[in-house]
Each structure stands twice: as structure tokens, then as C-alpha cells.
Design a protein around this motif. Structure first.
Motif, PDB file in Angstrom:
ATOM      1  N   LEU A  47       0.836  -1.105  -0.057  1.00  0.00           N
ATOM      2  CA  LEU A  47       0.081   0.026  -0.121  1.00  0.00           C
ATOM      3  C   LEU A  47       0.611   1.311  -0.008  1.00  0.00           C
ATOM      4  CD1 LEU A  47      -2.787  -1.229   2.741  1.00  0.00           C
ATOM      5  CD2 LEU A  47      -3.017  -0.843   0.179  1.00  0.00           C
ATOM      6  N   LEU A  48       1.811   1.233   0.869  1.00  0.00           N
ATOM      7  CA  LEU A  48       2.836   2.463   0.801  1.00  0.00           C
ATOM      8  C   LEU A  48       3.580   2.553  -0.402  1.00  0.00           C
ATOM      9  CD1 LEU A  48       4.020   2.210   4.433  1.00  0.00           C
ATOM     10  CD2 LEU A  48       2.585   3.746   3.465  1.00  0.00           C
ATOM     11  N   ALA A  49       3.873   1.535  -1.015  1.00  0.00           N
ATOM     12  CA  ALA A  49       4.731   1.557  -2.437  1.00  0.00           C
ATOM     13  C   ALA A  49       3.760   2.069  -3.459  1.00  0.00           C
ATOM     14  CB  ALA A  49       5.113  -0.026  -2.883  1.00  0.00           C
ATOM     15  N   GLU A  50       2.622   1.745  -3.456  1.00  0.00           N
ATOM     16  CA  GLU A  50       1.464   2.183  -4.411  1.00  0.00           C
ATOM     17  C   GLU A  50       1.243   3.802  -4.343  1.00  0.00           C
ATOM     18  OE1 GLU A  50      -1.956  -0.180  -3.956  1.00  0.00           O
ATOM     19  OE2 GLU A  50      -1.107  -1.918  -4.674  1.00  0.00           O
ATOM     20  N   ARG A  51       1.349   4.117  -3.289  1.00  0.00           N
ATOM     21  CA  ARG A  51       1.105   5.729  -2.697  1.00  0.00           C
ATOM     22  C   ARG A  51       2.222   6.167  -3.259  1.00  0.00           C
ATOM     23  NH1 ARG A  51      -1.348   9.087   1.524  1.00  0.00           N
ATOM     24  NH2 ARG A  51       0.200  10.710   1.688  1.00  0.00           N
ATOM     25  N   ALA A  52       3.359   5.754  -2.728  1.00  0.00           N
ATOM     26  CA  ALA A  52       4.870   6.434  -3.261  1.00  0.00           C
ATOM     27  C   ALA A  52       4.952   6.611  -4.807  1.00  0.00           C
ATOM     28  CB  ALA A  52       5.914   5.665  -2.696  1.00  0.00           C
TER      29      ALA A  52
END
Length: 126
Positions: A47-52
Motif C-alpha cells: 500500500l505504501l509503495a503504491e502511494r509512493a
């Protein structure tokens, strides 16, 4: 069905969190997860990678005299945890997408571009 609703809610909360408050939002999500904490923690790197990938963070490369590269959605690979391909240096970047921002963990150099590297019109595979 309840787990699916919770997963979708967590994904939406992380995606919509204000950048300056991401750490607090992630901490709150972990508290609210209760018995589902292990599942939430397992989903957070993705989820954090997608956001980043949507926010184009800069990551400093080691030994590059302070040179940084931008992570983009086009360079995101489907590895677990997610990695990014950096075409100008032909490197696979392993990133820790903690709540404090993107931190480079490992760099793997390639001699050629990965066969299934993402370009604006392709999806990534490994």
C-alpha cells in the motif's frame, strides 16, 4: 466479506492520508486493526509503495555523490515487497516505504533492461 471490506478501507485510508500525517494515520490504522494487525502489517509495504509511486518520491543512490532518482508508477515492479526499476542506471531498487518516506535498502544492477520492465504502456512482471 468482512476482511475484504476492511482491506479496502485500509487501502483507501492509506491512499487518502495527508502526506504530513501519514505516520500518524498508519499508527492509527494499526491500532484499529485489532485482531487483524498481522494482515494489515503484511499489506502495508504494498500500500505504501503504491502511494509512493503516485507521489514520485526522490531516493538517493549510494555512491552517486548525492544523486537521487524519482520513483514512478512506470518503474514499479510486482515483486513482494515491491521494487522499482531505475532505467538510467539499470538498477532494481529495493525500497523501505516506511511512514517517514522512501528509504533505499538495496540496489541490484542489471546488464540489460528487465524483459518485463514497466513502461508507460506495459505492466511489470518478474
Amino acid at each position: 466479506a468482512r476482511e475484504t471490506r476492511m482491506a479496502k478501507a485500509v487501502a483507501r485510508i492509506i491512499a487518502d492520508a495527508p502526506p504530513a500525517q501519514l505516520a500518524e494515520v498508519v499508527a492509527d490504522v494499526r491500532i484499529l486493526a485489532g485482531e487483524n494487525l498481522a494482515r494489515v502489517n503484511a499489506a502495508l509495504p504494498r500500500l505504501l509503495a503504491e502511494r509512493a509511486a503516485r507521489e514520485y518520491p526522490a531516493v538517493k543512490l549510494p555512491g552517486a555523490d548525492g544523486r537521487a532518482v524519482l520513483l514512478t508508477a512506470d518503474g514499479k515492479r510486482t515483486d513482494d515487497p515491491p521494487t522499482f526499476y531505475e532505467p538510467s542506471t539499470r538498477q532494481i531498487l529495493h525500497i523501505d516505504f516506511g511512514t517517514a518516506g522512501a528509504k533505499l535498502l538495496e540496489v541490484r544492477s542489471l546488464r540489460t533492461r528487465p524483459r518485463a520492465c514497466a513502461l508507460s504502456h506495459h505492466t511489470c512482471m518478474h
